[in-house]
Scaffold this motif. Structure first.
Motif, PDB file in Angstrom:
ATOM      1  N   VAL A 272      47.984  25.535 -14.176  1.00 39.71           N
ATOM      2  CA  VAL A 272      49.401  25.201 -14.294  1.00 39.71           C
ATOM      3  C   VAL A 272      49.661  24.066 -13.297  1.00 39.71           C
ATOM      4  O   VAL A 272      49.307  24.199 -12.129  1.00 39.71           O
ATOM      5  CB  VAL A 272      50.312  26.425 -14.027  1.00 39.71           C
ATOM      6  CG1 VAL A 272      50.076  27.050 -12.669  1.00 39.71           C
ATOM      7  CG2 VAL A 272      51.774  26.069 -14.224  1.00 39.71           C
TER       8      VAL A 272
ATOM      9  N   ARG B 207      48.871  25.255 -21.754  1.00 43.40           N
ATOM     10  CA  ARG B 207      49.640  26.466 -22.092  1.00 43.40           C
ATOM     11  C   ARG B 207      50.932  26.563 -21.301  1.00 43.40           C
ATOM     12  O   ARG B 207      51.959  27.006 -21.826  1.00 43.40           O
ATOM     13  CB  ARG B 207      48.756  27.688 -21.835  1.00 43.40           C
ATOM     14  CG  ARG B 207      49.344  29.001 -22.284  1.00 43.40           C
ATOM     15  CD  ARG B 207      48.302  30.097 -22.038  1.00 43.40           C
ATOM     16  NE  ARG B 207      48.816  31.420 -22.280  1.00 43.40           N
ATOM     17  CZ  ARG B 207      48.223  32.537 -21.870  1.00 43.40           C
ATOM     18  NH1 ARG B 207      47.066  32.459 -21.213  1.00 43.40           N
ATOM     19  NH2 ARG B 207      48.735  33.721 -22.112  1.00 43.40           N
ATOM     20  N   PHE B 208      50.881  26.155 -20.028  1.00 43.05           N
ATOM     21  CA  PHE B 208      52.055  26.228 -19.157  1.00 43.05           C
ATOM     22  C   PHE B 208      52.261  24.862 -18.489  1.00 43.05           C
ATOM     23  O   PHE B 208      51.709  24.611 -17.419  1.00 43.05           O
ATOM     24  CB  PHE B 208      51.877  27.313 -18.085  1.00 43.05           C
ATOM     25  CG  PHE B 208      51.632  28.690 -18.638  1.00 43.05           C
ATOM     26  CD1 PHE B 208      52.655  29.395 -19.252  1.00 43.05           C
ATOM     27  CD2 PHE B 208      50.366  29.270 -18.555  1.00 43.05           C
ATOM     28  CE1 PHE B 208      52.432  30.662 -19.775  1.00 43.05           C
ATOM     29  CE2 PHE B 208      50.136  30.537 -19.067  1.00 43.05           C
ATOM     30  CZ  PHE B 208      51.169  31.240 -19.680  1.00 43.05           C
TER      31      PHE B 208
ATOM     32  N   ARG C 179      54.746  23.652 -16.973  1.00 45.98           N
ATOM     33  CA  ARG C 179      55.458  23.723 -15.702  1.00 45.98           C
ATOM     34  C   ARG C 179      55.369  25.137 -15.138  1.00 45.98           C
ATOM     35  O   ARG C 179      55.197  26.100 -15.869  1.00 45.98           O
ATOM     36  CB  ARG C 179      56.930  23.315 -15.887  1.00 45.98           C
ATOM     37  CG  ARG C 179      57.103  21.834 -16.198  1.00 45.98           C
ATOM     38  CD  ARG C 179      58.547  21.504 -16.524  1.00 45.98           C
ATOM     39  NE  ARG C 179      58.957  22.170 -17.762  1.00 45.98           N
ATOM     40  CZ  ARG C 179      60.177  22.040 -18.281  1.00 45.98           C
ATOM     41  NH1 ARG C 179      61.091  21.317 -17.679  1.00 45.98           N
ATOM     42  NH2 ARG C 179      60.482  22.659 -19.418  1.00 45.98           N
TER      43      ARG C 179
ATOM     44  N   HIS D 137      57.616  27.115 -13.865  1.00 48.46           N
ATOM     45  CA  HIS D 137      58.618  28.114 -14.250  1.00 48.46           C
ATOM     46  C   HIS D 137      58.321  28.720 -15.618  1.00 48.46           C
ATOM     47  O   HIS D 137      58.738  29.839 -15.918  1.00 48.46           O
ATOM     48  CB  HIS D 137      60.042  27.523 -14.181  1.00 48.46           C
ATOM     49  CG  HIS D 137      60.463  26.742 -15.381  1.00 48.46           C
ATOM     50  ND1 HIS D 137      60.345  25.380 -15.460  1.00 48.46           N
ATOM     51  CD2 HIS D 137      61.021  27.142 -16.551  1.00 48.46           C
ATOM     52  CE1 HIS D 137      60.802  24.958 -16.626  1.00 48.46           C
ATOM     53  NE2 HIS D 137      61.211  26.004 -17.309  1.00 48.46           N
ATOM     54  N   GLU D 138      57.566  28.010 -16.449  1.00 45.51           N
ATOM     55  CA  GLU D 138      57.158  28.582 -17.730  1.00 45.51           C
ATOM     56  C   GLU D 138      56.086  29.655 -17.541  1.00 45.51           C
ATOM     57  O   GLU D 138      56.047  30.645 -18.278  1.00 45.51           O
ATOM     58  CB  GLU D 138      56.660  27.469 -18.655  1.00 45.51           C
ATOM     59  CG  GLU D 138      57.796  26.557 -19.103  1.00 45.51           C
ATOM     60  CD  GLU D 138      57.319  25.245 -19.704  1.00 45.51           C
ATOM     61  OE1 GLU D 138      58.039  24.705 -20.559  1.00 45.51           O
ATOM     62  OE2 GLU D 138      56.239  24.763 -19.308  1.00 45.51           O
TER      63      GLU D 138
ATOM     64  N   ALA E 177      58.021  32.692 -16.358  1.00 54.92           N
ATOM     65  CA  ALA E 177      58.739  33.318 -17.472  1.00 54.92           C
ATOM     66  C   ALA E 177      57.818  34.196 -18.319  1.00 54.92           C
ATOM     67  O   ALA E 177      58.281  35.117 -18.996  1.00 54.92           O
ATOM     68  CB  ALA E 177      59.390  32.245 -18.341  1.00 54.92           C
ATOM     69  N   ALA E 178      56.517  33.926 -18.267  1.00 55.86           N
ATOM     70  CA  ALA E 178      55.558  34.702 -19.066  1.00 55.86           C
ATOM     71  C   ALA E 178      55.103  35.977 -18.365  1.00 55.86           C
ATOM     72  O   ALA E 178      54.460  36.826 -18.994  1.00 55.86           O
ATOM     73  CB  ALA E 178      54.340  33.844 -19.382  1.00 55.86           C
TER      74      ALA E 178
END
Length: 199
Positions: A179, A183-184, A186, A188-189, A192-193
């Motif tokens: 990250v 897949r992510f 950012r 914060h994504e 969120a997961a």
């Protein structure tokens, strides 16, 4: 300035006591460090075989904030660990592990950027130890194992670049993902997961 690589584990704040208890089980046996009482938010108290600021005075974190510990943990020997110790393997235990420390632990009980999750950040004390953190499968296994055993949702390796290696996510070991990454994109994504494991 040297290298300060770190593994960071994220978990529900209620699991921090369990994590510290499990971490204490990874401490080398036969050390002379006096037991250190730590009071966590909510009043839970744990006893750990480490120091805080290199002293053994009781630590009160009942109001939150951060907890700093000077830890030492046992790690299985692989090529990267062998390279770190060179020929000094006089302290290998009966399970083929060696003590590594100091590893500096910072516990943040409610960080501003993800207040629903506590973080435990384990930082290498030297550049050589940092390189071992990045290269050793045994070191990675210790921290992903700690994540799994204590209800952690995510474990990241920070090598002081613009990307973090994702080592563990929602109950599964992860490899070759970062990250930011595909897949992510950012951080914060990624947050969120995160899914809290069932009790």
């Amino acid at each position: 300035m040297g290298l300060d690589y770190s593994y960071e584990i994220f978990m529900p704040p209620r699991n921090v006591g369990r994590a510290l208890t499990r971490l204490a089980e990874l401490a080398p046996r036969g050390r002379d460090t006096p037991p250190l009482p730590v009071t966590l938010p909510g009043g839970e108290q744990v006893i750990v075989p480490f120091t805080s600021g290199f002293t053994s005075e009781p630590v009160d974190c009942s109001a939150g904030g951060t907890l700093e510990l000077d830890t030492s943990i046992v790690i299985g020997v692989d090529d990267a660990v062998r390279e770190f110790f060179l020929s000094d393997f006089t302290r290998v235990d009966e399970r083929g592990r060696v003590p590594v420390g100091y590893v500096y632990l910072t516990v943040r009980f409610s960080p501003a950027w993800h207040p629903d999750f506590a973080s435990l950040q384990f930082t290498a004390a030297t550049s050589a130890m940092s390189r071992m953190f990045a290269r050793s499968a045994s070191v990675r296994k210790v921290f992903t194992g700690l994540t799994a055993a204590t209800g952690g949702v995510c474990c990241l390796l920070d090598t002081e670049t613009d990307t973090f290696d994702i080592c563990w996510l929602n109950g599964e070991a992860v490899s070759d993902e970062t990250v930011p990454g595909a897949r992510f994109p950012r951080f914060h994504e990624l947050v969120a997961a995160w899914r809290e494991p069932p009790e």
